[in-house]
Design a protein around this motif. Structure first.
Motif, mmCIF file in Angstrom:
data_model
loop_
_atom_site.group_PDB
_atom_site.id
_atom_site.type_symbol
_atom_site.label_atom_id
_atom_site.label_comp_id
_atom_site.label_asym_id
_atom_site.label_seq_id
_atom_site.Cartn_x
_atom_site.Cartn_y
_atom_site.Cartn_z
ATOM 1 N N SER A 242 0.815 -1.222 0.000
ATOM 2 C CA SER A 242 0.000 0.000 0.000
ATOM 3 C C SER A 242 0.847 1.269 0.000
ATOM 4 O O SER A 242 0.302 2.362 -0.114
ATOM 5 N N ALA A 243 2.165 1.127 0.112
ATOM 6 C CA ALA A 243 3.078 2.279 0.177
ATOM 7 C C ALA A 243 2.702 3.198 1.334
ATOM 8 O O ALA A 243 2.709 4.414 1.208
ATOM 9 N N THR A 244 2.376 2.563 2.459
ATOM 10 C CA THR A 244 2.125 3.276 3.707
ATOM 11 C C THR A 244 3.184 2.828 4.710
ATOM 12 O O THR A 244 3.975 1.918 4.427
ATOM 13 N N GLN A 245 3.193 3.426 5.867
ATOM 14 C CA GLN A 245 4.225 3.150 6.857
ATOM 15 C C GLN A 245 4.189 1.698 7.327
ATOM 16 O O GLN A 245 3.140 1.175 7.685
ATOM 17 N N ASN A 246 5.360 1.058 7.322
ATOM 18 C CA ASN A 246 5.484 -0.309 7.809
ATOM 19 C C ASN A 246 4.898 -0.425 9.209
ATOM 20 O O ASN A 246 5.140 0.424 10.068
ATOM 21 N N LEU B 263 -0.521 -5.899 0.528
ATOM 22 C CA LEU B 263 -0.048 -5.899 1.908
ATOM 23 C C LEU B 263 -0.001 -4.447 2.385
ATOM 24 O O LEU B 263 0.584 -3.591 1.713
ATOM 25 N N VAL B 264 -0.585 -4.161 3.534
ATOM 26 C CA VAL B 264 -0.536 -2.809 4.090
ATOM 27 C C VAL B 264 0.876 -2.565 4.601
ATOM 28 O O VAL B 264 1.432 -3.366 5.352
ATOM 29 N N GLY B 265 1.473 -1.459 4.179
ATOM 30 C CA GLY B 265 2.836 -1.102 4.577
ATOM 31 C C GLY B 265 3.727 -0.983 3.355
ATOM 32 O O GLY B 265 3.271 -0.773 2.234
ATOM 33 N N GLY B 266 5.018 -1.111 3.599
ATOM 34 C CA GLY B 266 6.002 -1.054 2.523
ATOM 35 C C GLY B 266 6.983 0.090 2.652
ATOM 36 O O GLY B 266 8.093 0.017 2.139
#
Length: 181
Positions: free
Chosen positions: A13-17, A95-98
């Motif tokens: 999702s290119a949001t905070q790990n 996957l949420v994060g990244g």
């Protein structure tokens, strides 16, 4: 008759790990649905009327939040909106994060996400044995025509880990890309 699934594509999702996307009023899939609405994505009305009518824009078929919760987005078999040129006959899993706040540790996911992704992939592989599993970045164009897509050719780094190396390792939890809070 539904078309065969030929690709299962892992995204981030290119949001905070490690930061959960779900909030007090919306699930992770609903948050992403709003983002995809802003980008102009639109599911066909027959599709959202029959499956997840509250998600009219989401491009992914599955979303895995940091606590390992797996949500459905589009129905498997419905054309996704997750990799330009590769949306037909594919399944998109996000996957949420990244993204890391330190700018160094990209693609870190929780143990619960790794376990959920592994279970989901086992299930999908049994249902779609001809499908090739890959990362979003692996579907970038081969710019120099040498038959190999190298990091300098990636349009995106998503999902920020080598899907094939992880699958080949036999590990459920990718320890090289494990988020530790």
């Amino acid at each position: 008759m539904s078309l065969p699934i030929l690709k299962i594509v892992i995204h981030c999702s290119a949001t905070q790990n490690g930061k959960q996307l779900r909030n007090k009023t919306e699930t992770a899939a609903q948050v992403i649905d709003h983002w995809h609405q802003q980008r102009g994505f639109q599911r066909q009305s027959w599709a959202y009327r029959t499956f997840n009518p509250y998600l009219q824009h989401i491009g992914y078929h599955y979303v895995i939040d940091t606590d390992g919760m797996v949500e459905t987005g589009r129905k498997v078999g419905e054309t996704g909106a997750h990799v330009k040129g590769h949306n037909q006959n594919s399944i998109g899993i996000c996957l949420v994060g990244g993204i890391s706040i330190d700018g160094k540790n990209f693609g870190r996911y929780t143990a619960k996400q790794w376990q959920a992704l592994h279970r989901l992939l086992c299930e999908l592989e049994s249902q779609h044995p001809s499908a090739k599993i890959c990362g979003h970045r692996d579907l970038s164009p081969d710019l120099n025509g040498d038959g190999t897509i190298t990091p300098n050719e990636w349009l995106k780094d998503c999902p920020c880990f080598d899907v094939w190396a992880w699958l080949d390792s036999g590990e459920v939890i990718n320890t090289d890309h494990l988020f530790n809070d």
